[in-house]
Write an enzyme that holds these catalytic residues in place. Sequence first.
Site, short mmCIF file in Angstrom:
data_model
loop_
_atom_site.label_atom_id
_atom_site.label_comp_id
_atom_site.label_asym_id
_atom_site.label_seq_id
_atom_site.Cartn_x
_atom_site.Cartn_y
_atom_site.Cartn_z
N ASP A 76 -30.29 -70.72 -71.46
CA ASP A 76 -29.70 -69.54 -72.10
C ASP A 76 -28.43 -69.20 -71.33
O ASP A 76 -28.50 -68.74 -70.19
CB ASP A 76 -30.69 -68.38 -72.07
N GLY A 92 -14.15 -100.25 -30.44
CA GLY A 92 -15.56 -100.24 -30.10
C GLY A 92 -16.26 -101.39 -30.79
O GLY A 92 -15.67 -102.10 -31.62
N GLY A 106 -19.45 -97.03 -35.13
CA GLY A 106 -19.14 -95.81 -35.87
C GLY A 106 -17.66 -95.54 -36.03
O GLY A 106 -17.27 -94.43 -36.40
N LYS A 107 -16.82 -96.55 -35.78
CA LYS A 107 -15.37 -96.36 -35.84
C LYS A 107 -14.90 -95.93 -37.22
O LYS A 107 -14.17 -94.94 -37.37
CB LYS A 107 -14.66 -97.67 -35.45
N SER A 142 -10.85 -104.66 -31.77
CA SER A 142 -9.81 -104.89 -30.76
C SER A 142 -10.41 -105.03 -29.37
O SER A 142 -10.28 -104.15 -28.52
CB SER A 142 -8.77 -103.77 -30.80
#
Length: 614
Positions: A96, A444, A449-450, A518
């Site tokens: 409604d 890393g 988690g980069k 890297s």
Amino acid sequence: MAEGNPQAPRDLLRFITAGSVDDGKSTLIGRLLHDTNSIFQDQLVSLLAALNSNGTHGIDFSLVTDGLRAEREQGITIDVAYRYFATARRKFIIADTPGHEQYTRNMATGASTASLAVLLVDAHKGLLKQTNRHTVIAWLLGIRDFAVVINKMDLVGFREEVFRRIERDFTQFVSKLGLAQLHFVPACARDGDNVVHRSERTPWFQGPSLLEHLETVTIDANHHPGQFRLPVQYVIRDAAGSRRYAGQVASGVVRRGDPVLMTPSGRTTHVASIRLGDEEMECAFAPQSVSLALDEAADIGRGDLLVDPSAPTLLSRRFAAMLLWMSSQPLVIGRPYLIKHTTRQVCGSVVRLQFVLDPTTLDRRPASTLALNEFGEVEIEGHQPLYADPYTQNRVTGSFIVIDPNTNETLAAGMISGQATSSNGDVAPATSLATGGLTVWFTGLSSAGKSSISQALYEKLWARGYKVESLDGDIVRQHLSKDLGFSKHDRDENIRRIGFVAELLTRNGVIVLVSAISPYCAVRDEVRKRIGNFLEVYVNAPLAICEQRDVKGLYKRARAGDLHHFTGLDDPYEPPEAPDIECHTERETLAESTAKVLDAVDRWLALREARSAP
């Protein structure tokens, strides 16, 4: 009420009621629930108590749905009230929705999941602008079945000519939109005429009652079209390291052994198993929430999409859409917003406003902004592509919402019409840094988690209006460095190429976010010296944690001997001796790590601004 086999399975019809204020929507629903014995006993006692205390003519059925205190005081519906009932033939969910123009966004919310709209028209007043408005909103939101209840026929003496005039006027208006299924019912909701039972006061009307129509109308199959779509919501990893991809099937059917296309990778694999909870299933269909296992390990995460490879989705960074603006703060062309599409969220901007649509007249007018409750055809550009379908084909993968990145307020609801055809527009430029940009270099181990931190930082900086670009090591490998292997020489060359691109962007005032393993200190220092404006972020996670995450399944392949020269296992990783920022992702949340990097970026920018001030 029609009879049916109580043992037969009953399908579900979702419908909304809509119309202008005081057309009798809540009364109609109350009468519908009452006459189908769908009102709880305590509700009925309350209605009878209200009748005795007020001394009104008959039960006030609107009290069944007008549950908010403000609604009862003002005598209008404000929120969307949902009610559930069933007959022998079918189950129903009613929304409604509010009648007042001020609450257009509430009405749109109710219409977004409905298959049919019950539109009420006051027989004494005839069609109103708000009736047209609600019709167009329902149409834009994909509804093609309309049950038009011409209510309060008692006020016009149940005259057939009044009913036919409104029927003719409404049919003429809807014809401007396109094909639609229309069913008209003359009614007096208060007394129950033609709501559940056919009325003796309309002998000239030979059609079914409203309930008979709702029980027998064909439910629009467009809600769950044939093309399989499953937006991935969560990746489930078991102790053995295998993964399942969980989400709600948006449309279509998937069976064990079926091929599925994985986006954004574009690879095709097959479904190994399907689970609904802990139960193994042969197939799954919309709108079930299931988890799938695939034949091969895949780099799939939240926001990715599994689709039928024979019917892939649209793929575009720029698309056309109809937007309903739902905020008191007007749309700003070019301002950065967050686009929430299925389980995926990207940064984006409205880059072009084609026109504003008047839903009462269907007129189009040029404009430079959208205000509260206005509809506009727009073009939106995201920093990443969306995998979508036109809204007319799929409501789930064709819809999105626009969110303010600073306040988290929902600003608008959008319906995708297709890929944008124009190549230019009045776009407000993002903020460039006048004295050069900044490279934020994330280094890393794989799965540390980069990319996650980089993506979250991207959204924060985009929301502030900065010109920002992302360079992901894996993506660069697929394009700029696809000729390179994984020897030390090739790894160093890959980093130099990434550094060269980052230097060009930084020189032109862009904040560049680089996420690349890297592994060697010397080449990282070489790139830092070349760029100058440089922040090094060491995303530090122990090898065991990275292997446990193994987002891409690479560690498992390396341990099995399928990958050689893998960093952290048979190739070294040299951690930075003095990084500008260090994130410990084994004990920090994504938000905490992102905030740490963002704070460092803010301090760097503030220091440079202070140095450049006269």
